[in-house]
Scaffold this active site. Structure first.
Site, PDB file in Angstrom:
ATOM      1  N   ASP A   1     -10.365  -8.418 -29.321  1.00  0.00           N
ATOM      2  CA  ASP A   1      -9.430  -7.726 -28.411  1.00  0.00           C
ATOM      3  C   ASP A   1      -8.385  -8.687 -27.865  1.00  0.00           C
ATOM      4  OD1 ASP A   1     -10.682  -5.369 -28.753  1.00  0.00           O
ATOM      5  OD2 ASP A   1     -11.599  -5.238 -26.763  1.00  0.00           O
TER       6      ASP A   1
ATOM      7  N   GLU B   1      -5.876  -2.710 -35.996  1.00  0.00           N
ATOM      8  CA  GLU B   1      -5.147  -3.983 -36.035  1.00  0.00           C
ATOM      9  C   GLU B   1      -3.847  -3.803 -36.799  1.00  0.00           C
ATOM     10  OE1 GLU B   1      -6.454  -2.844 -38.764  1.00  0.00           O
ATOM     11  OE2 GLU B   1      -6.582  -4.696 -39.956  1.00  0.00           O
TER      12      GLU B   1
ATOM     13  N   HIS C   1     -16.311  -8.944 -30.626  1.00  0.00           N
ATOM     14  CA  HIS C   1     -15.284  -7.930 -30.352  1.00  0.00           C
ATOM     15  C   HIS C   1     -14.343  -8.316 -29.208  1.00  0.00           C
ATOM     16  CE1 HIS C   1     -13.887  -3.728 -30.655  1.00  0.00           C
ATOM     17  NE2 HIS C   1     -14.414  -3.835 -31.894  1.00  0.00           N
TER      18      HIS C   1
END
Ligand SMILES: Nc1nc2c(ncn2[C@@H]2O[C@H](COP(=O)(O)OP(=O)(O)OP(=O)(O)O)[C@@H](O)[C@H]2O)c(=O)[nH]1
Length: 388
Positions: free
Chosen positions: A276, A302, A272
């Protein structure tokens, strides 16, 4: 203030500025001295002329000396390290002059009475403590000189000496009392002004703090914290404004919805935090590639949106295709990793039938689905907004 007085005050201020006064208190005393000197010089001239014609040459000579020292002192106060020394020296001369005047003075006219002004001047110049000390010293010196010098008219009269002392001490006490209250009120005023200044400063700091806080809050409310692009709500609100403006001026505008392809795989493969970082870098690239007038926002995870102003659908397609190409070739690098991503884009341009931003968004969204369905890494134009 009278213009002549304010001109004199500005000359006095300039002298004080050039002097070496350390504190405001010193500057205030010096200000008093310069004013006393400026008033005393013409008075001394009158006194000199009067005594000269009355045949009191010795008194005239002493006053000439005193006047000369006062004029010289006005030059010296800007040069010496401690300007107070200058007026202490002048004060000593003045004191000596008063004693000499009482000795040499015209007995019938009682020149000694000039001494009455000394307590007023010395307290004005030196303040209460020193002023009273100098005044008492002068009184003692005068009484001694009266007794010692055999001035028959005055010295033999004990009654005169007592009367003189009582009046002198009364003047001294009243002046000292006035100075005490003047100081008290001045100190009080200074204290109040300082308090007010402090409060004003605090208030200004508080206003600054609140302005900064408000700016920060506004930013937080309108921006996405990860990418620093507009958040969904603010993007749609800005887009609504711009669409209305474009419609009013009959200008083209196109909305682009962008979705990163297979972003789940990025998260699943690299974690993750890397996901990011990709979103952050993508947003940065997006900002760099846009025109200043275009509006960009992060709509969801996204998914991003751009409102391309002054761009009809075909121009927007060319621009977005270039951007798509740029993204697909861009090496996203994090902690030694390098990865490439692709994006799919759906476009929808405003036309006469566009009623609101939701229509435009829906049309761009369906074009985006088509781009995804037809293989990703593509740009598709919507089939036009839903008809009214
Ligand atoms: N790292 C990160 N991931 C996010 C964020 N928001 C959404 N996502 C992830 O984005 C992914 C979106 O996946 P999907 O909607 O399945 O779509 P996709 O994998 O991009 O596939 P296509 O859109 O069909 O190409 C999910 O795994 C979400 O968890 C975020 O703020 N940070």
């Amino acid at each position: 203030m009278h213009p002549l007085l304010s001109k004199c005050q500005s000359v006095v201020d300039r002298l004080i500025e050039k002097s070496n006064c350390k504190t405001t208190h010193d500057a205030l005393r010096l200000n008093h001295y310069v004013w006393l000197a400026l008033i005393s010089i013409p008075l001394s001239i009158i006194f000199i002329i009067k005594n000269f014609f009355a045949g009191n040459y010795s008194i005239a000579a002493v006053v000439v000396m005193l006047m000369g020292s006062m004029i010289a002192s006005l030059f010296f106060i800007t040069k010496v390290k401690r300007p107070s020394m200058v007026y202490h020296a002048t004060n000593c001369l003045f004191l000596v002059m008063l004693v000499l005047v009482s000795i040499w003075g015209d007995k019938s006219e009682g020149q000694i009475l000039w001494s009455y002004m000394y307590p007023v001047l010395s307290i004005f110049l030196f303040g209460n403590r020193l002023g009273v000390q100098w005044s008492v010293l002068l009184l003692v010196a005068l009484l001694v000189s009266l007794v010692m010098n055999g001035n028959i008219d005055l010295a033999q009269s004990i009654e005169f000496e007592i009367r003189f002392s009582i009046i002198y001490l009364t003047i001294l006490s009243v002046t000292s009392w006035l100075e005490y209250y003047r100081n008290r009120y001045t100190d009080e005023a200074i204290r109040q002004r300082k308090t007010l200044e402090k409060e004003r400063e605090n208030l200004e700091q508080e206003i600054d703090r609140r302005i900064q806080l408000e700016t920060k809050l506004k930013r937080l409310a309108n921006h996405d914290s990860l990418t620093e692009l507009y958040n969904r709500r603010h993007f749609l609100s800005r887009a609504t404004e711009e669409i209305h403006r474009a419609q009013r001026h009959d200008l083209p505008a196109t909305m682009a919805l962008i979705d990163i392809d297979k972003f789940k795989e990025v998260n699943d493969t690299y974690g993750h935090p890397i996901g990011d970082a990709v979103l952050k870098s993508f947003a940065k690239l997006c900002k760099q590639s846009l025109r200043q007038t275009d509006i960009a926002g992060r709509i969801g995870g996204e998914e991003f949106a751009i409102l391309l102003l002054h761009a009809p659908a075909e121009h927007a397609r060319l621009a977005m295709d270039r951007f798509r190409q740029q993204v697909s070739e861009y090496p996203f690098q994090f902690e030694g990793l390098q990865l490439n991503i692709t994006i799919s884009i759906g476009l929808s341009a405003i036309d006469d039938n566009t009623v609101n931003v939701d229509q435009l968004y829906a049309a761009a969204d369906s074009a985006l689905y088509r781009a995804k369905d037809t293989g990703r890494n593509r740009v598709e134009i919507g089939r036009g907004p839903i008809q009214k």
